[in-house]
Design a protein around this motif. Sequence first.
Motif, PDB file in Angstrom:
ATOM      1  N   THR A 256      -6.480  -1.426  -1.484  1.00 20.66           N
ATOM      2  CA  THR A 256      -7.381  -2.048  -2.450  1.00 20.66           C
ATOM      3  C   THR A 256      -8.822  -1.924  -2.007  1.00 20.66           C
TER       4      THR A 256
ATOM      5  N   SER B 167       1.805  -8.030  -7.814  1.00 16.03           N
ATOM      6  CA  SER B 167       0.677  -7.423  -7.095  1.00 16.03           C
ATOM      7  C   SER B 167       0.732  -5.915  -7.248  1.00 16.03           C
TER       8      SER B 167
ATOM      9  N   GLN C 129      -4.649  -6.381  -0.686  1.00 14.48           N
ATOM     10  CA  GLN C 129      -4.170  -7.115  -1.850  1.00 14.48           C
ATOM     11  C   GLN C 129      -2.814  -6.629  -2.329  1.00 14.48           C
ATOM     12  N   ALA C 130      -2.486  -5.392  -1.947  1.00 16.06           N
ATOM     13  CA  ALA C 130      -1.180  -4.860  -2.341  1.00 16.06           C
ATOM     14  C   ALA C 130      -0.080  -5.418  -1.450  1.00 16.06           C
TER      15      ALA C 130
ATOM     16  N   ARG D 166      -0.434  -4.646 -10.520  1.00 10.64           N
ATOM     17  CA  ARG D 166      -1.897  -4.693 -10.601  1.00 10.64           C
ATOM     18  C   ARG D 166      -2.513  -3.481  -9.896  1.00 10.64           C
TER      19      ARG D 166
ATOM     20  N   GLU E 206       5.706  -7.837  -3.621  1.00 10.05           N
ATOM     21  CA  GLU E 206       5.601  -8.654  -4.836  1.00 10.05           C
ATOM     22  C   GLU E 206       5.362  -7.728  -6.026  1.00 10.05           C
TER      23      GLU E 206
END
Lengths: 133, 728
Positions: free
Chosen positions: B105, B162, B128-129, B165, B159
């Motif tokens: 990210t 995530s 964030q991943a 996204r 997750e």
Amino acid sequence: MSEKKILIIDDDQHLVLGLTARLRANGYKVISAADAISAITVARKEAPDLVILDLGLPAGDGFVVLERMRSLADLATTPVIVLSARDPAANDRRAMDAGAVAFFQKPPDNHEFLTAIRLALGETIALSTFLKT
Amino acid sequence: MSSEASVRVNSEYLLSASPTHSSRGTGLVDESSNIELSPQLRSDLLDLDAWSEILTTYGRTIRVAVALTDSNGRQLGECQNAQPVWRLIHEGLSGMGAGCPFCITRGLPCTAVAEALHTGNPAIARDQAGLTHVAVPLLLGKQRLGAIIAGQVFDRYPEPLSLRRVAKEFGVSARRLWELAREQRPVSSTVLQASGELLGVLGHAFLRQRYGAILEAKLAETNGSFRSLIEGVRDYALFTMDPTGSVTSWNRGAERMLGYVEADIVGRNFSCTFTPEDIQNRLPEKQLRKALRTGHSEDEGWRVRENRKQFWASVNITALLENAGPIRGFAIVMHDATEQRKVANILEEARQARARLQENFLSHVSHELRTPLTAIYFFTTNVLDGLLGDLTPEQREHLSLALENVKQLKDMVSDLLDITRVETHKLTVEPQHASSAKLIAEALATCRTNAAAKNISLRSEAAPGLPFVWADPARVRQILINLIDNGIKFTPAGGTITVESRRFAEDDGFLCLSVSDTGCGISPENRELVFDRLAQVKSTAEASRSGLGLGLFISRELVLRHDGRIWVESQLGQGSTFYFTLPVFSLAKLCAHVFTSANLEAGSVTLIAVDVVAVEGGVQADILFEIRRVLERCIHAFKDVLLPSMSDVEPVVTFFIVACGPSGFEVIASRIVRELQNFDNASRLKPVISSTTLLVPHGHPREEQIDEITARIERLVQAHLLGKERLK
């Protein structure tokens, strides 16, 4: 005291003349010789009380005269003072060893020279006089 | 993205900063902590080719991606064993820019590397991943080299939200991303932390090994070039030795100069290059000791080649020290100076020959000059002393001036000879026991006429109780007269010349004599020049005609031959002061040559006094001279000393003999008595012989004992002379 006799052996007639005047003024009888051969003849004949000897002489140098004198009975004990223009560093010791009583380089100081003559002639001199020279 | 969000995101990067430091503390090359590593060495240390094997192996074993970064966190080269999720994201990207290479990210740069380098401990970060990596610092001492990053793994089960996204953000298939993420086995942050520490240990071990290898390579390179440099030197022998003097290396120059080949000489002591005499005198050891003490030693002398031929070498030994610590060995530089020495000898011989020629010539000239000078002297003094009648005052004055000129001429002739003696090393001094006050008085008496003629007053000052000097009286008078005459020459009428004698403040083994004038002074630039040959500071017409300008040069030479110093202090217009020093008479120095261990081991020292007492009218000086010669014959030159007569107090003059050994007194006394019996004038003198024997303690006499014996003899001599306590 009878006059003492000094023989000057030197080939420079001017020196002999000048020194003779000085010695006579001090009460000595003076005779002279100008070369090594006549020096011995004169010395034997005159029997001086003291000899003033130059080293550079015609017909043999002063050391020859000194040696010859020491070998002759009548001159063996006559005191000899060397008066030479030569370097004292090289000749002083040699002259003493050959039997001279003193070595003076020309020109000598009159006072010192006369003191040495008196000493050599056995005239008593106070030590203080000697130490001054 | 708002700044608030950035902060939050950033905080998520740092999961933990482990307080442990197992990856440091490897004892890694401590000496590097203070040295600045060059950029070249830094890049050599992080050379990817060297690192790739260990990184790949590690990555495959632990199943993580591994990469190397520099100290700014920039990735060096490729990422090894890149993980599927990371690879998928990166395939669609043409470059990640300056951010953390392991974070997928975007956002604020990951600070894991910076953190790790700052704390020295592994730092873990998660993007964030949900991908995690650990940064392991690579430190060399205190130098921050870079870091190893390992990771690209999920620290827990991925997750889906995530990931969706992320897929959206990077434009990749969410399904594909999810499949790859499920294939990746999660690694818990605890395991990752432990792996990081393991990686740290491995990395540092490798770094250390690499550092050693690089240094070694460099050293070999330097040694190689140094060695070829040394080998290339052919005109100098260069070799090294271990601390005992055994040869450890030997260059071609040494082979050429000394004949030995390296294989034969290595391991042999360098003393084989010395002459047998030098070896006997332990010169090799002495030189090494000196080099050890002072760092180096220099020497010129004969050395021996393998074929026994000698050559003149100039040698320089340097001690090789390890950081001022223990000695590692010695390095020798040797030069064959035989030819140089030959040339120098030839030059010196030529100089000597020229000087001898000059001396012969001058001695001839001086001889020839002295004869007419003597006639002039006799005639002048005869007339002056009134042997030929009285003189008018004017005649007397003119003749006095003529006599002055005769004396000047005489001095010049003497100076000429002295100067050639300086060059032929024949200017000598014969020191004896002398009183400086008396020498000054005599010199002043000689100069009085000259001074009076110029209306210059002469003064002398001698500190009371000065010791005697050990000097040649005639030469000291010559020095003083030179200095005083010089002062008279440069001092205007009405001036004063002061001659002083005192203890030398800098060295109590010397007296310092000085001659001060109130004359024109000497400028600073001329102060040293005045002692040079033929130097004369031309200032007055009168000064330039009197003398050859040799006086100060000869004076300096004479002072040096007395082991003294001469110098001048002056201010222009305020006069000058010439100083010179003379050694103080020392019984210890006189006796030094007989007070050897061997002589003193005999157990005793005898002091014999021969008092010569005059019966009447003082002691005749020629007899004193004779007695001195007799006494000289009676002593053993190696074991005994005849001291100079130290008293001129009439009517007793005392000669002292210091005799070493038990037989001293009887043998010498009987010899003296026998010799004096043959001495014509003995009857008029009363030599009284007395003696005292000092016992030397048994054993090897030490310096303090010699000092004590000397001091006791000195006291006995003084007591005897003063009549306080006569020897028996």
